[in-house]
Scaffold this motif. Structure first.
Motif, PDB file in Angstrom:
ATOM      1  N   ASP A  90       0.859  -1.274  -0.212  1.00 29.66           N
ATOM      2  CA  ASP A  90      -0.161  -0.115   0.124  1.00 29.66           C
ATOM      3  C   ASP A  90       1.088   1.190  -0.004  1.00 29.66           C
ATOM      4  O   ASP A  90       1.450   1.477   0.976  1.00 29.66           O
ATOM      5  N   VAL A  91       0.919   2.035  -1.123  1.00 28.42           N
ATOM      6  CA  VAL A  91       1.893   3.218  -1.187  1.00 28.42           C
ATOM      7  C   VAL A  91       0.971   4.441  -1.332  1.00 28.42           C
ATOM      8  O   VAL A  91       1.407   5.306  -2.104  1.00 28.42           O
ATOM      9  N   THR A  92      -0.286   4.433  -1.045  1.00 31.64           N
ATOM     10  CA  THR A  92      -1.204   5.486  -1.350  1.00 31.64           C
ATOM     11  C   THR A  92      -0.630   6.819  -1.027  1.00 31.64           C
ATOM     12  O   THR A  92      -0.417   7.789  -1.709  1.00 31.64           O
ATOM     13  N   GLU A  93      -0.277   6.899   0.290  1.00 36.42           N
ATOM     14  CA  GLU A  93       0.111   8.194   0.826  1.00 36.42           C
ATOM     15  C   GLU A  93       1.342   8.590   0.242  1.00 36.42           C
ATOM     16  O   GLU A  93       1.571   9.776   0.120  1.00 36.42           O
ATOM     17  N   GLU A  94       2.344   7.756   0.204  1.00 29.17           N
ATOM     18  CA  GLU A  94       3.610   8.268  -0.566  1.00 29.17           C
ATOM     19  C   GLU A  94       3.475   8.543  -1.983  1.00 29.17           C
ATOM     20  O   GLU A  94       4.416   9.424  -2.457  1.00 29.17           O
ATOM     21  N   TYR A 169      -5.316  12.993 -11.105  1.00 31.08           N
ATOM     22  CA  TYR A 169      -4.126  12.819 -10.560  1.00 31.08           C
ATOM     23  C   TYR A 169      -3.199  12.554 -11.653  1.00 31.08           C
ATOM     24  O   TYR A 169      -3.207  11.445 -12.411  1.00 31.08           O
ATOM     25  N   ARG A 170      -2.081  13.528 -11.868  1.00 31.33           N
ATOM     26  CA  ARG A 170      -1.345  13.365 -13.090  1.00 31.33           C
ATOM     27  C   ARG A 170       0.184  12.457 -12.599  1.00 31.33           C
ATOM     28  O   ARG A 170       0.518  12.563 -11.429  1.00 31.33           O
ATOM     29  N   ASN A 171       0.035  11.623 -13.198  1.00 33.34           N
ATOM     30  CA  ASN A 171       1.448  10.662 -12.806  1.00 33.34           C
ATOM     31  C   ASN A 171       2.704  11.299 -13.364  1.00 33.34           C
ATOM     32  O   ASN A 171       2.856  11.537 -14.533  1.00 33.34           O
ATOM     33  N   ARG A 172       3.666  11.500 -12.389  1.00 30.72           N
ATOM     34  CA  ARG A 172       4.914  12.109 -12.572  1.00 30.72           C
ATOM     35  C   ARG A 172       6.003  11.367 -12.947  1.00 30.72           C
ATOM     36  O   ARG A 172       6.920  11.662 -13.275  1.00 30.72           O
ATOM     37  N   GLY A 173       5.429   9.990 -13.290  1.00 33.84           N
ATOM     38  CA  GLY A 173       6.628   9.129 -13.955  1.00 33.84           C
ATOM     39  C   GLY A 173       7.447   8.460 -12.886  1.00 33.84           C
ATOM     40  O   GLY A 173       8.326   7.765 -13.328  1.00 33.84           O
ATOM     41  N   ASP A 174       7.554   8.894 -11.479  1.00 40.17           N
ATOM     42  CA  ASP A 174       8.303   8.348 -10.791  1.00 40.17           C
ATOM     43  C   ASP A 174       7.616   7.713  -9.528  1.00 40.17           C
ATOM     44  O   ASP A 174       8.309   7.369  -8.364  1.00 40.17           O
ATOM     45  N   GLY A 175       6.561   7.223  -9.567  1.00 44.23           N
ATOM     46  CA  GLY A 175       5.582   6.457  -8.759  1.00 44.23           C
ATOM     47  C   GLY A 175       4.845   7.406  -7.872  1.00 44.23           C
ATOM     48  O   GLY A 175       4.017   6.859  -7.072  1.00 44.23           O
ATOM     49  N   THR A 176       4.940   8.859  -8.305  1.00 40.96           N
ATOM     50  CA  THR A 176       3.921   9.632  -7.414  1.00 40.96           C
ATOM     51  C   THR A 176       2.981  10.424  -8.340  1.00 40.96           C
ATOM     52  O   THR A 176       3.380  10.275  -9.554  1.00 40.96           O
ATOM     53  N   PHE A 177       2.080  10.757  -7.654  1.00 40.60           N
ATOM     54  CA  PHE A 177       0.894  11.621  -8.518  1.00 40.60           C
ATOM     55  C   PHE A 177       0.578  13.070  -8.116  1.00 40.60           C
ATOM     56  O   PHE A 177       0.859  13.358  -6.624  1.00 40.60           O
ATOM     57  N   THR A 178       0.220  13.854  -8.755  1.00 38.83           N
ATOM     58  CA  THR A 178       0.034  15.369  -8.300  1.00 38.83           C
ATOM     59  C   THR A 178      -1.554  15.678  -8.618  1.00 38.83           C
ATOM     60  O   THR A 178      -2.141  15.325  -9.745  1.00 38.83           O
ATOM     61  N   ASP A 179      -2.302  16.114  -7.803  1.00 40.86           N
ATOM     62  CA  ASP A 179      -3.731  16.533  -8.093  1.00 40.86           C
ATOM     63  C   ASP A 179      -3.684  17.697  -9.029  1.00 40.86           C
ATOM     64  O   ASP A 179      -3.292  18.845  -8.569  1.00 40.86           O
ATOM     65  N   VAL A 180      -4.378  17.667 -10.236  1.00 41.31           N
ATOM     66  CA  VAL A 180      -4.066  18.721 -11.314  1.00 41.31           C
ATOM     67  C   VAL A 180      -5.726  18.997 -11.393  1.00 41.31           C
ATOM     68  O   VAL A 180      -5.736  19.771 -12.532  1.00 41.31           O
ATOM     69  N   THR A 181      -6.517  18.945 -10.737  1.00 47.81           N
ATOM     70  CA  THR A 181      -7.938  18.834 -11.107  1.00 47.81           C
ATOM     71  C   THR A 181      -8.303  20.279 -11.538  1.00 47.81           C
ATOM     72  O   THR A 181      -8.967  20.474 -12.461  1.00 47.81           O
ATOM     73  N   ALA A 182      -7.949  21.390 -10.586  1.00 47.80           N
ATOM     74  CA  ALA A 182      -8.324  22.858 -10.917  1.00 47.80           C
ATOM     75  C   ALA A 182      -7.544  23.283 -12.409  1.00 47.80           C
ATOM     76  O   ALA A 182      -8.127  23.919 -12.917  1.00 47.80           O
ATOM     77  N   ASP A 183      -6.415  22.973 -12.463  1.00 47.54           N
ATOM     78  CA  ASP A 183      -5.471  23.375 -13.469  1.00 47.54           C
ATOM     79  C   ASP A 183      -6.045  22.840 -14.737  1.00 47.54           C
ATOM     80  O   ASP A 183      -5.880  23.229 -16.028  1.00 47.54           O
ATOM     81  N   ALA A 184      -6.527  21.527 -14.711  1.00 43.42           N
ATOM     82  CA  ALA A 184      -6.989  20.883 -15.781  1.00 43.42           C
ATOM     83  C   ALA A 184      -8.532  21.238 -16.225  1.00 43.42           C
ATOM     84  O   ALA A 184      -8.981  20.941 -17.134  1.00 43.42           O
ATOM     85  N   LEU A 521      -8.970   6.775  -3.101  1.00 44.79           N
ATOM     86  CA  LEU A 521      -8.300   5.753  -3.785  1.00 44.79           C
ATOM     87  C   LEU A 521      -7.061   5.136  -2.704  1.00 44.79           C
ATOM     88  O   LEU A 521      -6.743   5.756  -1.851  1.00 44.79           O
ATOM     89  N   THR A 522      -7.032   3.936  -3.068  1.00 47.13           N
ATOM     90  CA  THR A 522      -5.860   2.994  -2.434  1.00 47.13           C
ATOM     91  C   THR A 522      -5.224   2.369  -3.277  1.00 47.13           C
ATOM     92  O   THR A 522      -5.793   1.772  -4.511  1.00 47.13           O
ATOM     93  N   LEU A 523      -3.871   2.672  -3.386  1.00 44.30           N
ATOM     94  CA  LEU A 523      -2.799   2.212  -4.527  1.00 44.30           C
ATOM     95  C   LEU A 523      -2.069   1.060  -3.913  1.00 44.30           C
ATOM     96  O   LEU A 523      -1.430   1.267  -2.987  1.00 44.30           O
ATOM     97  N   TYR A 524      -2.065  -0.154  -4.527  1.00 42.54           N
ATOM     98  CA  TYR A 524      -1.386  -1.317  -4.387  1.00 42.54           C
ATOM     99  C   TYR A 524      -0.127  -1.303  -5.204  1.00 42.54           C
ATOM    100  O   TYR A 524      -0.676  -1.921  -6.576  1.00 42.54           O
ATOM    101  N   ARG A 525       0.899  -1.031  -5.018  1.00 43.13           N
ATOM    102  CA  ARG A 525       1.945  -1.324  -5.940  1.00 43.13           C
ATOM    103  C   ARG A 525       2.553  -3.045  -5.857  1.00 43.13           C
ATOM    104  O   ARG A 525       2.793  -3.438  -4.727  1.00 43.13           O
TER     105      ARG A 525
END
Length: 625
Positions: A90-94, A169-184, A521-525
């Motif tokens: 579970d890597v949701t938070e990170e 959530y935009r995938n940054r390509g390094d296993g993390t995501f950024t909330d871009v809802t407003a900008d999108a 969401l819960t993300l399981y890697r």
């Protein structure tokens, strides 16, 4: 005879049926509901007398059983190649997916919204209120869709939400995501959202987004400007409902039903609606045909024209397009509550035929989500449907109110026929099931099965057996049957709804995203060590449409071995969408694939490659533009 009073309603089935009946009256409404040719299949559990009041016109029916629900034919051989337990973290938070779960409150979000709508519109105020039924319906929600919103090659995530705009959530390509809802530009949707799907509606090379709503005036259709910014153009493009109609909708299915190279949409929903016109109610489940060259990315409701008959008693949750009879045309599978699941065969002329009973399917009493794959390796697609298993006989099943015989695994046998292999596979008991997906967790070249479950609605003793509602991960064992290995694999999320499958970090191992009630969401890697070789295939169409929906990918691991067949389609259908990239596990010690073959549906063109290196993502493009 009138509907029973609310105090006399026992169990969730009758609660919803009674409350929604007040707002639903028999009628065609432009999609065939209640008209000639309507399905004769039972719309309630076997032998249950149903009574509703539609305006001042009573209706009472007692319907026969649909046939055996639990019998497994003796001639169903099913011995699955054993797998091994994968490992997930579970890597949701990170990962940055920190949106909190929807809190319980009274009155519930949807009931409060209904009150506001009725107060603002006198026409709606005259219609019977859905009331407490909405507080149950909102607990069914929680969707997630996977797609490359900004075209950078990394799969992004969209989560639906009841109490505000969904999140991108935009995938940054390094296993993390950024909330871009407003900008999108996606922060302007105020209607409670339920399901979602990414799709390039106009074949311009970027992913657009379709979002269903509950107590909204139709879905949102967010058109991508090519830079990852969106604008809602649903009304202009033919997807908004009448200004007077407010409906309950769930999932989005995407496919090219007429093979013209333009993606079409099917939306599911519950026949619970507020309608300002007395005496009118329609099923919200509809097929929208893309107008194609005449209007790229514009849609026309062709439900009735396509002979898809949905009455006011088809409680549809999920749907998927898939060529189940291998004739090259997308068929339609609809999972639905109260014994109303349906299978429609594509007639290749813009119409469909209901083949549910003849195919031996539709026995799932409360179909929620479905997923398809060739589980037993016989060359035919098999379909799993999640449902409700009730062994102890709660208020669900006491007195015959509602069936609780669990999930179904329909084994494809060719000739448009299926056999029930549920018990042979060992996948009947999934609690109160919701989203489901077939996937290869260890790249061994086999099939595992994940399913969410749970219920947090307290109606007498109804919810007790289903709390906290674990997730399931069935892996074939040495005895050839599947066994639940979720806890051993590290999958412990409870009360999940939609589920999505994608290799989010492009390491060759499929990850899982589980949506919980309301939007968190819960993300399981997938961190399984020593997985087998793999090949990921991204298909780009030309004449068959940019997304190449329905393209067939065949992989032959070694010369002389049978090929394995995959379709470009989501493997999940309940409230969301998995990555359409075809991921093929190959087993250990494979350095190259003997043959990769892709057939494009609209043009019929075939691309074939030999000696393809593995452990990489390859792109196959349709020739001829």
């Amino acid at each position: 005879m009138t509907a029973p009073p609310r105090s006399a309603v026992v169990g969730l089935a009758f609660t919803i049926a009674a409350l929604t009946a007040g707002a639903a009256c028999a009628g065609d409404g432009g999609n065939g509901g209640g008209g000639p040719g309507r399905p004769t299949r039972p719309s309630r559990p076997p032998g249950v007398a149903t009574s509703t009041t539609t305006g001042d016109r009573p209706a009472s029916t007692t319907r026969p059983p649909p046939g055996p629900a639990t019998t497994v034919p003796g001639d169903v051989p099913l011995t699955l190649a054993p797998g091994r337990t994968p490992r997930f973290e579970d890597v949701t938070e990170e990962a940055g997916l920190t949106l909190t779960p929807l809190p319980l409150r009274s009155p519930c979000f949807l009931r409060a919204r209904e009150d506001r709508l009725r107060a603002a519109d006198r026409r709606l105020a005259r219609r019977p209120a859905l009331g407490d039924a909405l507080c149950q319906i909102e607990r069914f929600t929680g969707g997630v869709a996977v797609g490359d919103a900004d075209g950078d090659g990394h799969p992004d995530l969209y989560a639906t939400r009841l109490d505000g705009p969904g999140r991108l959530y935009r995938n940054r390509g390094d296993g993390t995501f950024t909330d871009v809802t407003a900008d999108a530009g996606l922060g302007r949707l105020t209607e409670p959202s339920s399901g979602a799907a990414f799709v390039d509606i106009d074949n311009d090379g970027d992913q657009d987004l379709v979002v269903t709503t509950i107590l909204g005036r139709g879905p949102a259709l967010f058109v991508n400007d090519g830079e990852g910014r969106f604008r809602n153009e649903a009304a202009r493009r033919g997807l908004r409902a009448s200004a007077r109609r407010i409906q309950v909708r769930f999932s989005v299915a995407v496919g090219d039903v007429d093979r013209d190279g333009w993606p079409d949409l099917f939306l599911t929903g519950y026949p619970a609606s507020l309608d300002g016109r007395a005496g009118r109610s329609v099923s919200p489940s509809k097929l929208y045909r893309n107008r194609g060259r005449a209007g790229p990315g514009h849609f026309t409701d062709v439900t009735r024209r396509a002979r898809l008959r949905f009455g006011s008693d088809t409680f549809a949750f999920g749907a998927s397009f898939r060529d189940l009879d291998r004739d090259g045309w997308a068929d339609l599978w609809v999972t639905a509550d109260f014994g109303t699941s349906l299978l429609f065969w594509n007639n290749r002329d813009g119409t469909f035929t209901d083949g549910t009973d003849a195919a031996g399917v539709g026995t799932d009493e409360n179909g929620m989500g479905s997923t398809a794959a060739d589980v037993d390796g016989d060359g035919h697609d098999d379909v799993f449907v999640s449902s409700i298993f009730d062994a102890r006989g709660s208020s669900l099943t006491r007195g015959g109110n509602w069936g609780g015989t669990g999930n179904r695994l329909y084994l494809g046998r060719g000739g448009r026929r299926f056999a029930d292999g549920t018990d042979a596979a060992g996948v009947r008991d999934g609690g109160w099931g919701w989203g489901a997906a077939f996937l290869d967790t260890t790249n061994r070249g086999g099939v595992d099965l994940v399913q969410t479950s749970g219920l947090d609605i307290r109606i007498g003793d109804l919810a007790e057996p289903y709390l906290p509602g674990p997730s399931f991960l069935w892996v074939p064992g040495l005895d050839g049957r599947m066994a639940d290995r979720a806890a051993d694999a590290g999958i412990r999320v409870t009360n999940g709804r939609g589920v999505a499958v994608a290799d989010l970090d492009r390491d060759g191992r499929l990850d899982l995203v589980v949506a919980r009630v309301g939007g968190a969401l819960t993300l399981y890697r997938n961190v399984t060590p020593e997985v087998g070789s793999w090949l990921a295939v991204r298909v780009r169409g030309g004449r068959s449409g940019r997304d190449a929906w329905g393209a067939v990918v065949e992989v032959t691991r070694r010369a002389g071995e049978p090929s394995r067949r995959f379709e470009v389609q989501s493997v999940t259908d309940y409230l969301g969408q998995s990555d359409r990239t075809v991921h093929v596990g190959l087993g250990p010690g494979v350095a190259s694939v003997a043959r990769l073959r892709v057939r494009f549906p609209a043009s019929g063109r075939v691309v074939e490659r030999t000696d393809v290196p593995v452990n990489r993502l390859v792109t196959v493009t349709e020739p001829g533009g």
